[in-house]
Design an enzyme around this catalytic site. Structure first.
Site, PDB file in Angstrom:
ATOM      1  N   GLU A 168      35.264  47.792  33.135  1.00  0.00           N
ATOM      2  CA  GLU A 168      36.533  48.340  33.471  1.00  0.00           C
ATOM      3  C   GLU A 168      36.508  49.702  33.349  1.00  0.00           C
ATOM      4  OE1 GLU A 168      39.789  50.028  32.769  1.00  0.00           O
ATOM      5  OE2 GLU A 168      39.669  49.154  30.736  1.00  0.00           O
ATOM      6  N   CYS A 174      44.088  53.436  30.350  1.00  0.00           N
ATOM      7  CA  CYS A 174      43.434  53.465  31.875  1.00  0.00           C
ATOM      8  C   CYS A 174      44.546  52.843  32.832  1.00  0.00           C
ATOM      9  CB  CYS A 174      42.307  52.639  31.779  1.00  0.00           C
ATOM     10  SG  CYS A 174      42.413  50.923  31.050  1.00  0.00           S
TER      11      CYS A 174
END
Length: 566
Positions: free
Chosen positions: A338, A372
């Site tokens: 990720e 993020c």
């Protein structure tokens, strides 16, 4: 006479790997020298037998002294940190600092510095623990342990949130929210541990083979099995949730887990691990490798190159993710990555502007823009641009910047001075290229070296780094568009694709745009999208695999096909 002071301090004289300290602003610097003098005078007869007694007793006094001000780093349950793995004489340590402190350098604890050889030993211990955990427990047993672990974390919510805020800077309310978010993964995967999608489950398919007479021959069976020893690298911005989101499904599936938390926020991980042991997780099944910045590459190399490790999960930067992927190639590991994004936030002309503004604030300014999935690139239809920007600026001005432990704070610091400088450079470049700063735009050195104003800049040029790079800071970059196709083209003009957002009341447009956006996650008319029950992950250079939901469990399983002719 002084046994009430010295005796409790003896428990600290063994130098645990976590040595809590009081943050600088909280200390009464007139009281401390008097306390130390008192301890020295009291302990002098014992110093020859325990040279560390004076320091230990002083540490104890600092924790107990009621004369210290309100920012003292005190825990209701000090065993969360004080009973961590013992540091032996001569072993190196590294400091953990409070990014929200006045100088940005105040040490709140010292952690044991581990390296590649330590990682290797812990991986081997994890492998030794694997058979009993994978083959000697049922899904129901593992489920119960995950549930108890979740309950232990909830019971220590205030302490863990305090630790998180002290080492990450995020406001205390956000930290408490993250703790509950973290437990949601344990609760969810406690349920998944007993479902057919977990280890021991699988499916049966109709056979396609036949006997000579045409009758079906044999049975086709697929069985899910735990992948084995797993290694995980977690980031500093969500120091609790990123651990449970990975460790939860791994343990539920029957895997063992070795976790390297960020060197900036290892204390939350240590507290979680301590509570996991208390909940019944056996030694070797969930272990930590605490490494500083210098020793982290060696730990990562061991995770990737060690053939014992069958699965690597990483949350962090794109460049590091690519490096770990390359290093894992020789052992052909399963890899989940990720790697961040640069999320577009589209406001169409039919949007409810008040809802859009609320969603923008929620998405952009959580943890000072250091997530993020933060919205970075705001694309606003020209017909509603003025209204949206005006209302957004009004809401931004209401944000209260400050230290995370202050109850009125709604936005804390960035994590390091380097992060502040990066944001500052991008803002200055965007303004130099014609951007208009509508609010904010500057660092806040009076608060400390890690603070930056909540900022809105309109008319941002597409060639600005503020536009084409992930910002990781509290800055809204705005451009206008005229058509739906133009908005989609601008949104997809990016090498990453993790989260995306748009606001519209047109249901046909909702499905049309959601299908067209190149991202793993699409938030529509809302800025908060993460939940344990939904798959989290990206496309393009934002990574591989999914976390959360039943798909998160699949990342820790292999499927064995058996054909039985009987």
């Amino acid at each position: 006479r002084h046994s009430s002071i010295i005796a409790p301090a003896l428990s600290l004289s063994y130098c645990p790997s976590i040595r809590p300290r009081i943050p600088g602003p909280s200390l009464d610097f007139y009281t401390i020298p008097r306390l130390m003098s008192h301890v020295v005078a009291t302990a002098r007869p014992f110093v020859s037998r325990s040279p560390r007694l004076v320091v230990a007793a002083t540490t104890y006094l600092l924790h107990q002294s009621s004369s210290l001000s309100t920012q003292s780093f005190r825990l209701t349950n000090p065993t969360l940190l004080d009973k961590a793995t013992t540091v032996k004489d001569g072993e190196a340590t590294f400091d953990v600092v409070n990014p929200g402190s006045k100088n940005g350098k105040e040490v709140i604890a010292s952690c044991r510095k581990m390296g590649q050889s330590d990682a290797k030993q812990i991986i081997e211990a994890s492998a030794a623990a694997l058979p009993a955990w994978r083959d000697g427990t049922t899904g129901m047993h593992r489920s119960r342990i995950l549930n108890v672990w979740s309950d232990e974390i909830k019971a220590n919510l205030d302490d863990i949130a305090t630790i998180m805020t002290m080492e990450s800077g995020k406001p205390l309310a956000e930290s408490k929210g993250e703790v509950m978010y973290a437990t949601a993964f344990l609760d969810y995967y406690a349920g998944e541990a007993m479902r057919p999608t977990s280890a021991g489950g699988g499916f049966v398919a109709p056979t396609t083979f036949t006997n000579a007479d045409g009758a079906p021959r044999g049975n086709i069976i697929a069985v899910h099995e735990a992948v084995g020893v797993t290694a995980m690298v977690t980031p500093w911005n969500f120091p609790a949730a990123m651990i449970t989101r990975k460790v939860g499904p791994a343990l539920a599936a029957g895997c063992t887990a070795v976790v390297k938390p960020s060197e900036l926020t290892p204390l939350t991980a240590i507290a979680l691990c301590e509570l996991g042991k208390k909940a019944g997780i056996p030694n070797g099944v969930f272990e930590l490798v605490t490494a500083d910045r210098a020793s982290t590459p060696g730990v990562g190399a061991e995770f990737c190159s060690n053939p014992i490790v069958k699965k690597l999960s990483f949350t962090g930067s794109i460049n590091v993710g690519k490096l770990l992927m390359r290093q894992s190639a020789d052992t052909v590991k399963k890899v989940s990555l990720e790697l961040g994004g640069n999320a577009p936030f589209i406001v169409f002309d039919d949007a409810d502007i008040d809802i859009a503004v609320d969603a923008a604030i929620a998405s952009k300014f959580r943890h000072a823009g250091q997530t993020c999935v933060c919205a970075d690139r705001f694309l606003v239809h020209k017909d509603v641009h003025a209204e949206f920007v005006s209302k957004l600026v009004d809401e931004v001005k209401k944000l209260n910047v400050g230290q995370g432990m202050v109850s009125s704070t709604t936005m804390g610091p960035l994590i390091t001075p380097a992060a502040v400088q990066s944001v500052k450079d991008k803002v200055n470049e965007a303004i130099a290229k014609g951007g208009k700063c509508l609010v904010g735009g500057s660092a806040l050195p009076a608060y400390g070296p890690n603070f930056f104003e909540a900022t809105v800049i309109s008319d941002v040029d597409a060639s600005s780094r503020l536009w084409y790079e992930e910002t990781f800071g509290p800055v809204v970059a705005v451009r206008t568009f005229e058509t739906e196709d133009e908005a989609i083209e601008l949104a997809n003009d990016c090498s990453v694709g993790l989260a995306s957002y748009f606001c519209s009341k047109d249901l046909a447009r909702v499905f049309r745009v959601a299908k067209s956006i190149e991202a793993g996650i699409v938030g529509i008319n809302d800025g908060i999208i993460s939940t344990a029950v939904a798959p989290f992950g990206g496309v393009k250079e934002s990574g591989l695999g999914r976390e959360g939901s039943a798909l998160g469990m699949a990342e820790y399983l292999e499927t064995k096909y058996m054909f039985i002719n009987a």
